[in-house]
Scaffold this active site. Structure first.
Site, PDB file in Angstrom:
ATOM      1  N   ASP A 144      -4.693  -8.330  -3.247  1.00 37.14           N
ATOM      2  CA  ASP A 144      -5.006  -8.139  -1.826  1.00 37.14           C
ATOM      3  C   ASP A 144      -6.328  -8.796  -1.404  1.00 37.14           C
ATOM      4  O   ASP A 144      -6.377  -9.996  -1.169  1.00 37.14           O
ATOM      5  CB  ASP A 144      -4.983  -6.632  -1.523  1.00 37.14           C
ATOM      6  CG  ASP A 144      -4.970  -6.351  -0.028  1.00 37.14           C
ATOM      7  OD1 ASP A 144      -4.843  -7.293   0.769  1.00 37.14           O
ATOM      8  OD2 ASP A 144      -5.081  -5.170   0.363  1.00 37.14           O
ATOM      9  N   HIS A 192       0.837  -1.221   0.000  1.00 36.26           N
ATOM     10  CA  HIS A 192       0.000   0.000   0.000  1.00 36.26           C
ATOM     11  C   HIS A 192       0.867   1.266   0.000  1.00 36.26           C
ATOM     12  O   HIS A 192       0.874   1.976  -0.977  1.00 36.26           O
ATOM     13  CB  HIS A 192      -1.008   0.043   1.163  1.00 36.26           C
ATOM     14  CG  HIS A 192      -1.891  -1.151   1.241  1.00 36.26           C
ATOM     15  ND1 HIS A 192      -2.719  -1.522   0.203  1.00 36.26           N
ATOM     16  CD2 HIS A 192      -2.063  -2.084   2.221  1.00 36.26           C
ATOM     17  CE1 HIS A 192      -3.371  -2.627   0.546  1.00 36.26           C
ATOM     18  NE2 HIS A 192      -2.989  -2.992   1.762  1.00 36.26           N
TER      19      HIS A 192
HETATM   20 ZN    ZN Z   1      -3.248  -7.229   2.564  1.00 42.50          ZN
END
Ligand code: ZN
Length: 456
Positions: free
Chosen positions: A321, A270
């Site tokens: 993810d 991220h």
């Molecule tokens: Zn993750």
């Protein structure tokens, strides 16, 4: 015995090349690449070849909850209310279910052009929080899913020790929790299983985040696990950044850069909320920023500082993810278009050329680095992970090669994918994985039970 595949065009380091023959050995490694090659006794593959992509960040079991957290129950829904649903889902999945769901995710990854997965594996114990009789039972299930589907695997067992910085774990987190000693035993067991079952796989390690792994363990993890990639979630959420400043006097990315020895082994997942100084320092560290644009959009996380990071020479890769959607081209498109929406300008990531090429080159190189696999190029020594696009029955037929990558990423996407090879083995044909039907049927049985059990 070696064999050769012949393509009318293939994407090599120099760009699209005509009449390309790839020689592949028995282990699935490319041993030679010839351009301007005759068809000779090659297998002639219809379509144009490009390297498969790494999906550098996956939590396989989360495929079971894709679309199940898209209803509002109260004002102010955010990442944390999504996480509450995730805890309900995880507690309903036994080892068979986790294997079935993970296999579904991997089938869909291969169909979408992902040929390697970085599995950030944090569910370790049974629903009461007790270790399984075989400590690495769930790692074994992930390995089985990867073997069954033919995807390349970088397994990243996750160290998860706390419910927040300095806070005890919550009941919903009990399947994840290990102190460092228990974790290192689990990591050893996983290493042994992986070596025996899937010798081409890579083992790394993943301290979950600064909120769930102890800072002292994060500082020393690179020495405790001296080889393989190190992945960590960082700066996904504002609350996480604020908590970190309160507890440690620094933002997560700044703290990691100052204390954890961030280098090419590391992948920061991220890295959404960074100051300009952190952005340039992370770029200079050689670490990969593991971007998950579709998940970050779905969870309302925020937008990565793309132009500044790329201008500073930063490396990035992409991951799915939460697996809300599994689609390599769409992740790259979302990465680029989110930057355009924020900046109200076009071509902010690629001011001097093809956006598709910029995105693809970046994700191939960053994905190879973050998974530590011999992938990312069709070249000698690399694994024969090949995505074949249909350039006869699609708009590609009318376009010159210089337009193909922009068309793939921004227009045609996954529907252009005809075949996918993993380690030289044909796994996907006519867009469909060869085990798709059986894997989907097992997955749907799990999903049916899960939806019956979920409240609301
Ligand atoms: Zn993750």
């Amino acid at each position: 015995m070696a064999r050769s595949l012949w393509f009318a065009w293939a994407w090599l380091a120099e760009g699209w090349q005509k009449d390309v023959a790839l020689t592949i050995d028995q282990a699935g490694i490319i041993t030679a690449v010839a351009t301007g090659a005759g068809q000779g006794d090659c297998d002639i593959v219809p379509g144009i070849a490009m390297p498969g992509l790494a999906n550098l960040h996956s939590h396989g079991f989360q495929r079971a909850m894709a679309g199940l957290a898209e209803r509002g129950n109260r004002p102010g829904e955010d990442f944390w209310s999504w996480r509450h649903v995730m805890y309900q889902v995880v507690n309903a999945l036994d080892p068979d279910a986790i294997e079935a769901v993970t296999a579904m995710a991997y089938v869909e990854m291969l169909q979408a052009g992902f040929t390697t997965v970085g599995e950030f594996h944090y569910v370790h114990h049974d629903p009461t929080g007790a270790p399984y009789a075989a400590r690495a039972e769930l790692a074994e299930r992930i390995i089985a899913a990867a073997q069954h589907t033919g995807i390349g695997l970088t397994l990243l067992p996750c160290l998860y020790s706390a419910g927040g910085i300095g806070r005890a774990a919550e009941p919903g987190q009990r399947r994840f929790i290990n102190d460092i000693d228990a974790f290192l035993r689990l990591h050893d067991d996983t290493a042994n299983i992986l070596r025996a079952a899937m010798p081409n796989a890579v083992l790394g390690v993943a301290p979950h985040s600064l909120r769930a792994a102890r800072p002292a363990d994060i500082e020393t993890i690179g020495r405790m696990v001296p080889t393989g990639p190190i992945h960590i979630h960082a700066a996904e959420q504002r609350i996480e950044v604020d908590d970190c400043i309160t507890a440690l006097g620094a933002t997560p990315v700044a703290w990691l850069l100052d204390h954890a020895g961030i280098d090419r082994r590391w992948c920061l997942i991220h890295a959404t909320h960074m100051t300009p100084d952190e952005t340039s320092r992370l770029a200079a560290s050689g670490a990969v920023a593991g971007l998950c644009p579709l998940t970050e959009a779905d969870l309302g996380d925020g937008i990565f500082a793309g132009p500044a990071f790329l201008q500073a020479g930063g490396r990035f890769g992409i991951g799915s993810d939460s697996l809300i959607r599994i689609d390599a081209a769409e992740e790259l498109r979302q990465f680029d278009t989110s930057q355009r929406l924020r900046d109200q300008r076009r071509m902010v990531l690629s001011p001097h050329g093809s956006a598709g090429e910029t995105l693809l080159r970046g994700a191939l190189a960053g994905g190879a680095q973050a998974t530590a696999q011999p992938i990312g190029a069709l070249a000698p020594g690399q694994r024969a992970d090949i995505v074949v696009l249909d350039h006869i029955g699609t708009d590609l037929a009318a376009l010159p090669p210089a337009r193909w990558l922009d068309h793939f990423i921004f227009v045609g996407g996954t529907r252009l994918i005809d075949r996918v090879y993993g380690g030289g083995r044909l796994m996907v044909e006519k867009g469909r994985h060869r085990a798709q039907a059986s894997v989907a049927s097992r997955f749907r049985a799990v999903l049916r039970r899960l939806v019956d059990d979920l409240p609301g």
